[in-house]
Design an enzyme around this catalytic site. Structure first.
Site, PDB file in Angstrom:
ATOM      1  N   CYS A 179       3.348   8.665   1.032  1.00 36.62           N
ATOM      2  CA  CYS A 179       3.861   7.796   2.084  1.00 36.62           C
ATOM      3  C   CYS A 179       4.166   6.454   1.420  1.00 36.62           C
ATOM      4  O   CYS A 179       3.247   5.751   0.992  1.00 36.62           O
ATOM      5  CB  CYS A 179       2.785   7.678   3.166  1.00 36.62           C
ATOM      6  SG  CYS A 179       3.196   6.567   4.501  1.00 36.62           S
ATOM      7  N   GLU A 208       0.827  -1.200   0.000  1.00 36.12           N
ATOM      8  CA  GLU A 208       0.000   0.000   0.000  1.00 36.12           C
ATOM      9  C   GLU A 208       0.870   1.262   0.000  1.00 36.12           C
ATOM     10  O   GLU A 208       1.957   1.289   0.574  1.00 36.12           O
ATOM     11  CB  GLU A 208      -0.918   0.008   1.222  1.00 36.12           C
ATOM     12  CG  GLU A 208      -2.024  -1.028   1.085  1.00 36.12           C
ATOM     13  CD  GLU A 208      -3.072  -0.958   2.185  1.00 36.12           C
ATOM     14  OE1 GLU A 208      -4.249  -1.172   1.863  1.00 36.12           O
ATOM     15  OE2 GLU A 208      -2.724  -0.701   3.351  1.00 36.12           O
ATOM     16  N   CYS A 251      -1.638   6.467   9.918  1.00 35.32           N
ATOM     17  CA  CYS A 251      -0.462   5.821  10.495  1.00 35.32           C
ATOM     18  C   CYS A 251      -0.823   4.488  11.119  1.00 35.32           C
ATOM     19  O   CYS A 251      -1.746   4.401  11.919  1.00 35.32           O
ATOM     20  CB  CYS A 251       0.142   6.668  11.610  1.00 35.32           C
ATOM     21  SG  CYS A 251       0.669   8.257  11.090  1.00 35.32           S
ATOM     22  N   CYS A 256       6.546  -6.515   7.650  1.00 31.34           N
ATOM     23  CA  CYS A 256       7.504  -5.852   8.549  1.00 31.34           C
ATOM     24  C   CYS A 256       7.915  -6.829   9.639  1.00 31.34           C
ATOM     25  O   CYS A 256       7.120  -7.640  10.091  1.00 31.34           O
ATOM     26  CB  CYS A 256       6.855  -4.609   9.171  1.00 31.34           C
ATOM     27  SG  CYS A 256       7.987  -3.615  10.171  1.00 31.34           S
ATOM     28  N   GLY A 308       6.745  -1.434   6.529  1.00 27.47           N
ATOM     29  CA  GLY A 308       8.153  -1.824   6.605  1.00 27.47           C
ATOM     30  C   GLY A 308       8.990  -0.902   7.465  1.00 27.47           C
ATOM     31  O   GLY A 308       8.576   0.186   7.843  1.00 27.47           O
ATOM     32  N   GLU A 309      10.189  -1.374   7.788  1.00 23.53           N
ATOM     33  CA  GLU A 309      11.154  -0.588   8.560  1.00 23.53           C
ATOM     34  C   GLU A 309      12.250  -0.175   7.569  1.00 23.53           C
ATOM     35  O   GLU A 309      13.066  -1.006   7.163  1.00 23.53           O
ATOM     36  CB  GLU A 309      11.698  -1.447   9.712  1.00 23.53           C
ATOM     37  CG  GLU A 309      12.930  -0.905  10.418  1.00 23.53           C
ATOM     38  CD  GLU A 309      12.819   0.556  10.853  1.00 23.53           C
ATOM     39  OE1 GLU A 309      11.860   0.920  11.558  1.00 23.53           O
ATOM     40  OE2 GLU A 309      13.714   1.344  10.470  1.00 23.53           O
ATOM     41  N   CYS A 340       5.706  -4.149  16.190  1.00 29.46           N
ATOM     42  CA  CYS A 340       5.101  -3.154  17.090  1.00 29.46           C
ATOM     43  C   CYS A 340       3.637  -3.526  17.338  1.00 29.46           C
ATOM     44  O   CYS A 340       2.897  -3.804  16.398  1.00 29.46           O
ATOM     45  CB  CYS A 340       5.194  -1.753  16.491  1.00 29.46           C
ATOM     46  SG  CYS A 340       6.892  -1.231  16.199  1.00 29.46           S
ATOM     47  N   SER A 354      10.404   6.786  15.944  1.00 34.64           N
ATOM     48  CA  SER A 354       9.177   6.347  16.595  1.00 34.64           C
ATOM     49  C   SER A 354       9.511   6.002  18.038  1.00 34.64           C
ATOM     50  O   SER A 354      10.024   4.934  18.327  1.00 34.64           O
ATOM     51  CB  SER A 354       8.604   5.121  15.867  1.00 34.64           C
ATOM     52  OG  SER A 354       8.287   5.483  14.553  1.00 34.64           O
ATOM     53  N   LEU A 355       9.236   6.943  18.926  1.00 35.58           N
ATOM     54  CA  LEU A 355       9.649   6.771  20.326  1.00 35.58           C
ATOM     55  C   LEU A 355       8.529   6.129  21.145  1.00 35.58           C
ATOM     56  O   LEU A 355       8.691   5.067  21.723  1.00 35.58           O
ATOM     57  CB  LEU A 355      10.050   8.137  20.900  1.00 35.58           C
ATOM     58  CG  LEU A 355      10.606   8.160  22.306  1.00 35.58           C
ATOM     59  CD1 LEU A 355      11.880   7.335  22.426  1.00 35.58           C
ATOM     60  CD2 LEU A 355      10.864   9.602  22.763  1.00 35.58           C
ATOM     61  N   HIS A 356       7.396   6.794  21.242  1.00 38.28           N
ATOM     62  CA  HIS A 356       6.142   6.282  21.815  1.00 38.28           C
ATOM     63  C   HIS A 356       6.110   6.019  23.317  1.00 38.28           C
ATOM     64  O   HIS A 356       5.035   5.844  23.885  1.00 38.28           O
ATOM     65  CB  HIS A 356       5.654   5.030  21.082  1.00 38.28           C
ATOM     66  CG  HIS A 356       5.499   5.204  19.604  1.00 38.28           C
ATOM     67  ND1 HIS A 356       4.965   6.332  19.044  1.00 38.28           N
ATOM     68  CD2 HIS A 356       5.808   4.390  18.563  1.00 38.28           C
ATOM     69  CE1 HIS A 356       4.951   6.217  17.722  1.00 38.28           C
ATOM     70  NE2 HIS A 356       5.459   5.057  17.399  1.00 38.28           N
ATOM     71  N   CYS A 362       0.608  -1.566  15.537  1.00 37.22           N
ATOM     72  CA  CYS A 362       0.674  -1.275  14.101  1.00 37.22           C
ATOM     73  C   CYS A 362       0.145  -2.435  13.267  1.00 37.22           C
ATOM     74  O   CYS A 362       0.553  -3.582  13.446  1.00 37.22           O
ATOM     75  CB  CYS A 362       2.120  -0.968  13.725  1.00 37.22           C
ATOM     76  SG  CYS A 362       2.330  -0.573  11.990  1.00 37.22           S
ATOM     77  N   ASN A 407      -4.111   5.281  16.325  1.00 38.81           N
ATOM     78  CA  ASN A 407      -5.231   4.750  15.551  1.00 38.81           C
ATOM     79  C   ASN A 407      -5.467   3.324  15.988  1.00 38.81           C
ATOM     80  O   ASN A 407      -4.559   2.495  15.922  1.00 38.81           O
ATOM     81  CB  ASN A 407      -4.891   4.774  14.060  1.00 38.81           C
ATOM     82  CG  ASN A 407      -4.758   6.182  13.549  1.00 38.81           C
ATOM     83  OD1 ASN A 407      -5.675   6.986  13.681  1.00 38.81           O
ATOM     84  ND2 ASN A 407      -3.599   6.512  12.999  1.00 38.81           N
TER      85      ASN A 407
HETATM   86  N1  SAH Z   1       8.785   1.338  10.598  1.00 44.79           N
HETATM   87  C1  SAH Z   1       8.913   2.759  10.587  1.00 44.79           C
HETATM   88  C2  SAH Z   1       7.988   3.473   9.625  1.00 44.79           C
HETATM   89  C3  SAH Z   1       6.547   3.055   9.525  1.00 44.79           C
HETATM   90  S1  SAH Z   1       5.349   3.585  10.683  1.00 44.79           S
HETATM   91  C4  SAH Z   1       8.736   3.296  11.993  1.00 44.79           C
HETATM   92  O1  SAH Z   1       8.410   2.520  12.880  1.00 44.79           O
HETATM   93  O2  SAH Z   1       8.986   4.465  12.222  1.00 44.79           O
HETATM   94  C5  SAH Z   1       5.093   5.280  10.566  1.00 44.79           C
HETATM   95  C6  SAH Z   1       4.678   5.880  11.909  1.00 44.79           C
HETATM   96  O3  SAH Z   1       3.338   5.481  12.286  1.00 44.79           O
HETATM   97  C7  SAH Z   1       5.579   5.417  13.039  1.00 44.79           C
HETATM   98  O4  SAH Z   1       5.882   6.476  13.890  1.00 44.79           O
HETATM   99  C8  SAH Z   1       4.700   4.406  13.743  1.00 44.79           C
HETATM  100  O5  SAH Z   1       5.118   4.163  15.042  1.00 44.79           O
HETATM  101  C9  SAH Z   1       3.351   5.072  13.634  1.00 44.79           C
HETATM  102  N2  SAH Z   1       2.239   4.172  13.912  1.00 44.79           N
HETATM  103  C10 SAH Z   1       2.178   2.849  13.719  1.00 44.79           C
HETATM  104  N3  SAH Z   1       0.995   2.355  14.107  1.00 44.79           N
HETATM  105  C11 SAH Z   1       0.264   3.398  14.552  1.00 44.79           C
HETATM  106  C12 SAH Z   1      -1.047   3.530  15.060  1.00 44.79           C
HETATM  107  N4  SAH Z   1      -1.849   2.479  15.181  1.00 44.79           N
HETATM  108  N5  SAH Z   1      -1.477   4.766  15.398  1.00 44.79           N
HETATM  109  C13 SAH Z   1      -0.657   5.831  15.248  1.00 44.79           C
HETATM  110  N6  SAH Z   1       0.592   5.768  14.766  1.00 44.79           N
HETATM  111  C14 SAH Z   1       1.058   4.567  14.423  1.00 44.79           C
END
Ligand code: SAH
Length: 342
Positions: A103, A90, A331, A110, A157-158, A114, A212-214, A117, A288
């Site tokens: 994007c 996608e 995202c 992947c 993907g990463e 996570c 992507s810290l979170h 995701c 999301n």
């Molecule tokens: N693998 C890479 C790039 C893809 S994700 C990464 O991890 O950065 C792109 C962004 O969307 C990342 O910051 C990821 O953490 C975030 N993301 C993934 N799932 C999400 C969700 N359910 N809600 C909000 N952001 C999300």
């Protein structure tokens, strides 16, 4: 046969010499591919018929088929592409005041796992080649006849797990004779592959790096992102500081807010402590919710409180406008197949 889009300009020059042609032919071909965006070698009309035949014999010009295209009420478009080997990926196109942003996916599936995701709920198949990454941009530009001005590696993907191909794609995207998109308009997002962050820092790429810290504690982050067991927050922050020092560029930290998980004032305080004094920006994303996901999205009130607290403490934080969530293009909602089945 190899996809001609998998060569950069220098490599294509070498290829031309190998098949007994002059090096400048490579520039002509590059222009047909990336500027004219042709779909057939026959359209390369300033090449002799003989050369066009030679190209057909030696290379493919891979063109993605659109399996499905969805359009959100906010104008965001999500494409499901058939990438010609039985797999699908996608790609999302977003329209902003300043232009079109795409994007792109960097892998089919992947490995990162996570928990929040959707791209993770499916098996990893393979990494995309540089040509397959660039073709996502070309295919969308062909489909709606526009020029894309921003590229973010935030699809499936990463990107740093497909380092060489992603860097090669970035150079082709950035090349004035290629897609000619300025490096400052290209962002890479990573879940935190520490050794690769050091490599990027040493490369002078000029792209934007997003992390992507979170979460701010290893306990919490490991529960959300298994990669944290390999490279913990301390190692990640050390790499980020090195990156900033080496490149003098701001890092963008992504922080997806999940209700009762990482969205209260204590978390905001810990985030300030972690990022204080760093050249950075925080992108807050109300998480999301994904199918069978354990995390719920934060309330509006909490999201705003979180942002205000960071800003009050001198850390620039913005809330990311969620585009395309009605078509699962936001995202974390991308998958590699229709309906998410393998
Ligand atoms: N693998 C890479 C790039 C893809 S994700 C990464 O991890 O950065 C792109 C962004 O969307 C990342 O910051 C990821 O953490 C975030 N993301 C993934 N799932 C999400 C969700 N359910 N809600 C909000 N952001 C999300």
């Amino acid at each position: 046969m190899k996809n001609i889009k998998d060569y950069n300009l220098d490599e294509l020059k070498e290829e031309m010499l190998l098949i007994g042609e002059k090096g400048y032919r490579a520039e002509q071909i590059f222009k047909w591919i990336y500027v004219e965006n042709v779909t057939d070698f026959n359209e390369m009309t300033n090449l002799s018929l003989e050369l066009r035949e030679k190209l057909k014999e030696n290379y493919t010009l891979d063109i993605y088929k659109i399996i499905r295209k969805q359009e959100s009420s906010d104008g965001t478009k999500k494409y499901l592409f058939d990438i010609l080997d039985g797999n699908a990926i996608e790609t999302v196109l977003m329209q902003y005041k300043h232009g079109y942003s795409i994007c792109v996916s960097s892998q089919v599936g992947c490995k990162m796992g996570c928990k929040f995701c959707a791209s993770t709920g499916i098996a990893f198949i393979r990494s995309l080649t540089s040509g397959e990454i660039a073709e996502q941009i070309l295919a969308v530009q062909r489909d709606i006849g526009i020029k894309i001005s921003n590229v973010v590696f935030m699809g499936i993907g990463e990107p740093l797990d497909n380092f060489n191909n992603v860097i090669k794609a970035i150079k082709i995207i950035n090349n004035p004779k290629g897609l000619n998109i300025g490096a400052r308009h290209i962002s890479i997002s990573t879940s935190g592959l520490v050794p690769k962050i050091y490599e990027i820092a040493d490369m002078d790429l000029q792209c934007t790096l997003s992390i992507s810290l979170h979460a701010t504690t290893n306990e919490k982050r490991s529960k959300m992102m298994p990669i944290n067991n390999k490279y913990n927050i301390e190692e990640l922050m050390k790499a980020c500081k090195y990156y900033i020092e080496k490149t003098n560029k701001r890092i963008s930290f992504e922080y997806a807010l999940a209700k009762d998980n990482n969205d209260n004032l204590e978390d905001a305080k810990a985030l300030v402590k972690l990022l204080k004094g760093m050249l950075c920006h925080v992108n807050l994303i109300p998480i999301n919710k994904i199918e069978n996901g354990e995390f719920d999205t934060s309330t509006n009130e909490n999201v705003m409180k979180f942002r205000d607290y960071l800003n009050d403490c001198g850390i620039v934080a913005t809330i990311r406008r969620e585009l395309g969530d009605d078509i699962e293009a936001a995202c974390g909602q991308l998958r590699r197949k229709e309906g998410g089945n393998i």
